[in-house]
Design an enzyme around this catalytic site. Structure first.
Site, PDB file in Angstrom:
ATOM      1  N   ASP A 163      31.749  37.434  36.860  1.00 33.49           N
ATOM      2  CA  ASP A 163      31.169  38.703  36.414  1.00 33.49           C
ATOM      3  C   ASP A 163      31.545  39.056  34.990  1.00 33.49           C
ATOM      4  OD1 ASP A 163      29.565  39.732  38.363  1.00 33.49           O
ATOM      5  OD2 ASP A 163      31.194  40.729  39.445  1.00 33.49           O
TER       6      ASP A 163
HETATM    7  C1  GLC Z   1      33.825  42.329  38.837  1.00 37.42           C
HETATM    8  C2  GLC Z   1      34.991  41.785  39.549  1.00 37.42           C
HETATM    9  C3  GLC Z   1      36.072  41.472  38.680  1.00 37.42           C
HETATM   10  C4  GLC Z   1      35.958  41.895  37.306  1.00 37.42           C
HETATM   11  C5  GLC Z   1      35.396  43.300  37.286  1.00 37.42           C
HETATM   12  C6  GLC Z   1      35.185  43.770  35.918  1.00 37.42           C
HETATM   13  O1  GLC Z   1      32.802  42.646  39.703  1.00 37.42           O
HETATM   14  O2  GLC Z   1      35.513  42.599  40.510  1.00 37.42           O
HETATM   15  O3  GLC Z   1      36.957  40.552  39.064  1.00 37.42           O
HETATM   16  O4  GLC Z   1      37.176  41.797  36.651  1.00 37.42           O
HETATM   17  O5  GLC Z   1      34.191  43.388  37.996  1.00 37.42           O
HETATM   18  O6  GLC Z   1      34.673  45.054  35.867  1.00 37.42           O
HETATM   19  C1  GLC Z   2      35.003  39.734  41.995  1.00 37.96           C
HETATM   20  C2  GLC Z   2      33.586  40.093  42.328  1.00 37.96           C
HETATM   21  C3  GLC Z   2      32.744  38.853  42.486  1.00 37.96           C
HETATM   22  C4  GLC Z   2      32.891  37.960  41.283  1.00 37.96           C
HETATM   23  C5  GLC Z   2      34.341  37.687  40.966  1.00 37.96           C
HETATM   24  C6  GLC Z   2      34.512  36.944  39.681  1.00 37.96           C
HETATM   25  O1  GLC Z   2      35.612  39.108  43.044  1.00 37.96           O
HETATM   26  O2  GLC Z   2      33.526  40.853  43.494  1.00 37.96           O
HETATM   27  O3  GLC Z   2      31.393  39.165  42.699  1.00 37.96           O
HETATM   28  O4  GLC Z   2      32.226  36.761  41.568  1.00 37.96           O
HETATM   29  O5  GLC Z   2      35.033  38.908  40.862  1.00 37.96           O
HETATM   30  O6  GLC Z   2      34.158  37.696  38.578  1.00 37.96           O
END
Ligand code: GLC
Ligand code: GLC
Length: 814
Positions: free
Chosen positions: A487
């Site tokens: 993300d």
């Molecule tokens: C994402 C995940 C994450 C990331 C965050 C940032 O959905 O939860 O690991 O650091 O959002 O806002």
């Molecule tokens: C968090 C989010 C997931 C994402 C991951 C890596 O676990 O929930 O959707 O893939 O962060 O950013």
């Protein structure tokens, strides 16, 4: 250093020291009424939605930490001393403090001044209430006069509004007290038809419902004025902060034990029957009273607890294993499976780290969660899949999140996370493999919830697949969109404004930046879709899916290979990310783990090279970090990943969610020792002995462990609600133990450590119980299978043709 121990027979983690490094929590409820509860009785409750139907109040990020809870106080009415048997909120020096976190229940107890007390908290199946069973024993040689106080603070339903809108909230609070039961009815007078209640089995005691009357001004929960004085005031809340507190007097002979039951619940009345008498403003309590009366009876409470136990025994009984490794056994048999049910129920909404007012259900997250719970709850998995698919957009793309209460896509976040649609294929395929239910593919499912747009689910999968084909970049790799699985890899964002969300900001047209990770996912999902199509006899479709998969495989080799490992991406300038040419972020876990997991490069040695490089550059004693070297500064072209200090979260933290991709990849190369070694490095039970470093609960996975570039290398954060649960469960069960669901039956293909003499397992699969024994006779991974004594070619066990319900599977590994 440890703060407790595992009681595997009772399926409990027993905490023996209240001041754990962080609150160590558990979940109550598994259907509609939920709560989180810490080892010192902190936490809160809600009905279905942690944001919109919050029942009790919690103070986030408070000092001291973890405030707001299900608090009991005991007071010695002779010495006037008072304490909390759960340690918080009074924090006395207790004897024999123990918190037993079990499956759907928590029991916290201790002894103080010769008075032993323990409280069991749980939510009965099929009810919207929680029970607290308080047992008090006088261990003194003389009689004791004790007052027991229970207390909770009500939340005014919408947790976000409750924490911010004080100009209104200080005026709206209302309660009723009838027959000693406290009813919280804020906004019931207008548009709500629900209320909360708090009752006790002991009649004739006193109560308080106004927080200030209970605590006294400028006092905290550690020292309520009324508890200190030994007398509640029967206050009735008007506005301000409604609470529920009961006082019960106990005269206990030496050795005498008494049990008091408290029930905290939620009830909805039919709109036409809200008031009694009709036309009044008084809550109609006729429908709820029998329920309250039932559970205030300790015998009924015990029976409900027994049912809860059976429910969990049934769920966990679907797969049980006995290996030579205790940490594997207890995670697979108890805690990892339990955590998978929690992630299914909560998604990413309510934990010590998720405030319950933030995100809805993630499209990508919920599809991956299926991998971990589908065997325990296939019917609920089916419903979840159809809900998810109904939010898919006509383009084949998906809303990144949807709201569980409305089941609508979340417009604020929108779509364009270009990996999202493929997870639907992965999820549906996992469901069919488990349940053998092909009918789901014919289920009519709308796009974007629009009535009239319904198409068979199968068509949704086709659109998922095609979504990527119509979004290929300059190298023929999938365009990344706002982000892929990571993300925080926001290659079209280019945000220089503080506070702007990197995930919803896009300043580029998105026609250049490409993801090698999505390419790997496309190959995996494409193969799954082809297998499904083949089962349905759609051979020309199969050929076209496979052709695209082969093409993508070739593109990855040509443009996604860096010489020793897979590249991660191309940025908006067409520059490489995750390459030896980069200064920072030379090598990433996601593309290497996932491309090999998807089968790319298995034949020609690329896979082996990629995993060797992953091991060399990314593996540490606490797990495999996400990339190396970390980003030392913020880069406009990379987005949020470079916003985290080195070693945390996506910037080179050990992201436990993607470690299992490498674990599975290693099994695909036949490396059982290394696969299990990687598995053990992040296995919470195996890390129990270093709880002072790890700091999170030793019984569940955390999203992240700080990487080697962080000062706190080895420290975990964000436990419970993470895709880590499902992926690790899937990796150990289906790939290391190798008891794998396929479209045609159960495959037996263990890739276990060489030192293991074998293992046994029971698996209930499509209504048949398989008793499986693996016996190692040589150091390799080849299998000789017998099913009910008859040798079988290959390693597939197909459902018994004669309707037998129990099957014996023996495998010789050599
Ligand atoms: C994402 C995940 C994450 C990331 C965050 C940032 O959905 O939860 O690991 O650091 O959002 O806002
Ligand atoms: C968090 C989010 C997931 C994402 C991951 C890596 O676990 O929930 O959707 O893939 O962060 O950013």
């Amino acid at each position: 250093m440890k703060f407790g121990y595992f009681d595997d027979l009772k399926r409990e983690y027993v905490i023996t020291q209240p001041d754990t490094p962080l609150p160590w929590i558990n979940y109550l409820g598994c259907q509609a009424y939920f709560g989180i509860i810490s080892n010192t009785a902190g936490g809160y409750s809600f009905y279905r939605d942690a944001r919109l139907r919050r029942i009790t109040r919690y103070r986030y990020n408070n000092v001291p930490m973890d405030f707001g809870g299900r608090y009991i106080y005991l007071r010695d009415d002779e010495s006037k001393e008072f304490w909390s048997p759960s340690w918080q909120p009074t924090r006395n020096n207790l004897k024999n403090y123990t918190c037993r976190h079990g499956l759907g229940y928590t029991t916290i107890g201790s002894e103080y001044a010769g008075i032993e007390a323990s409280t069991r908290y749980f939510v009965p199946l099929d009810e919207t209430l929680e029970i607290w069973q308080l047992t008090v024993t006088n261990k003194r040689a003389v009689k004791a006069s004790i007052s027991a106080f229970s207390s909770i603070e009500f939340c005014l339903w919408d947790a976000q509004d409750d924490a911010t809108n004080f100009q209104r909230n200080f005026n709206t609070g209302q309660v009723e007290v009838e027959d000693g039961v406290i009813y919280h009815k804020t906004e019931y007078r207008e548009r709500r038809n629900h209320f909360a209640y708090f009752a006790t089995s002991e009649k004739g005691g006193s109560f308080d419902t106004q927080r200030e009357a209970f605590l006294g001004s400028y006092r905290g929960w550690d020292k309520p004025a009324t508890v200190e004085a030994g007398q509640l005031t029967n206050s009735i809340a008007h506005g301000w902060s409604p609470i529920g507190a009961h006082q019960v007097k106990l005269d206990l002979a030496p050795g005498e034990t008494r049990q008091i039951v408290f029930v905290l619940g939620y009830h909805e009345n039919p709109v036409a029957e809200k008031f009694d008498p009709p036309g009044s403003q008084i809550i109609n309590k006729k429908l709820v009273k029998p329920t309250i009366a039932k559970y205030l009876d300790a015998k009924q409470a015990d029976a409900a607890f027994e049912q809860l136990r059976q429910y969990w025994d049934g769920l966990l009984g679907v797969f049980q294993v006995a290996t030579p490794d205790v940490h594997t056994n207890r995670m697979v048999n108890i805690w990892n499976a339990y955590q998978c049910m929690a992630t299914f129920n909560m998604s990413r909404s309510a934990s010590f780290y998720e405030s319950g007012i933030g995100r809805g259900l993630g499209f990508r997250d919920s599809n991956q969660d299926l991998l971990g719970f589908v065997h325990m709850a296939p019917i609920r998995a089916r419903e979840r899949i159809l809900d998810l698919a109904s939010t898919q957009l006509p383009s084949g793309g998906a809303y990144h999140q949807y709201q569980p209460l409305t089941k609508r896509g979340n417009n604020d976040i929108g779509g364009d996370f270009n990996d999202d649609p493929h997870w639907l294929i992965v999820g549906v395929s996992a469901y069919i493999k488990e349940a053998g239910d092909w009918s789901i593919l014919d289920e009519p499912v709308p796009y974007d919830n629009q009535p009239g747009s319904e198409k068979p689910l199968y068509e949704h999968l086709q659109r998922s697949f095609n979504y990527t084909l119509s979004r290929l970049g300059p190298h023929g790799l999938p365009l990344i969109g706002r982000a892929d699985w990571n993300d925080c890899l926001n290659l079209n964002c280019f945000s220089d404004t503080p506070g702007q969300s990197c995930q919803t900001t896009t300043n580029k047209d998105g026609k250049v930046a490409e993801s090698v990770f999505i390419a790997g996912l496309f190959v995996l999902a494409g193969r799954e879709l082809a297998a499904i199509a083949s089962h349905r006899g759609l051979e020309s479709e199969v050929a076209s899916y496979i052709a695209e998969v082969v093409k993508m495989d070739q593109v990855v080799r040509r443009h996604g290979w860096d010489g020793e490992w897979f590249l991660r991406a191309y940025d908006d300038f067409g520059a490489k990310i995750g390459s030896k040419e980069c200064e920072e972020g030379k090598i990433f876990i996601e593309s290497n783990g996932f491309c090999v997991l998807a089968g790319i490069g298995l034949e020609d040695g690329l896979a082996a090279k990629a995993l060797e490089a992953t091991g060399k550059h990314l593996a540490t004693k606490h797990g495999i970090v996400l990339q190396q070297p970390p980003y030392s500064q913020y880069y406009l072209n990379l987005g949020e990943i470079s916003s985290y200090p080195p070693g945390y979260k996506e910037n080179a933290g050990i992201f436990c969610h993607n470690n299992p991709w490498v674990i599975i990849a290693e099994t695909r190369l036949g490396h059982g020792d290394l696969a299990h070694d990687y598995y053990s490095r992040i296995n919470p039970s195996a890390r129990e002995a270093i709880s002072d470093l790890h700091r999170c609960e030793p019984y569940v996975y955390a999203q992240m462990i700080a990487g080697k570039d962080a000062p706190s290398f080895g420290e975990a954060k964000n436990s419970w609600l993470t895709g880590t649960a499902a992926w690790n469960y899937y990796a150990i069960v289906q790939w290391i133990l190798g008891i794998r669901t396929t479209l045609d039956g159960l495959e037996i293909a263990p890739v276990i450590p060489k030192s293991w003499p074998g293992f046994t397992a029971t698996r209930v699969f499509r209504d048949v119980t398989y008793n499986i024994a693996i016996d190692r006779k040589g150091a390799g991974n080849s299998i000789a299978l017998t099913v009910d004594g008859a040798p079988v070619n290959g390693n597939l066990v197909t459902p018994p043709a004669d309707g037998r319900k129990e099957v014996t599977v023996k495998a010789i590994l050599s």
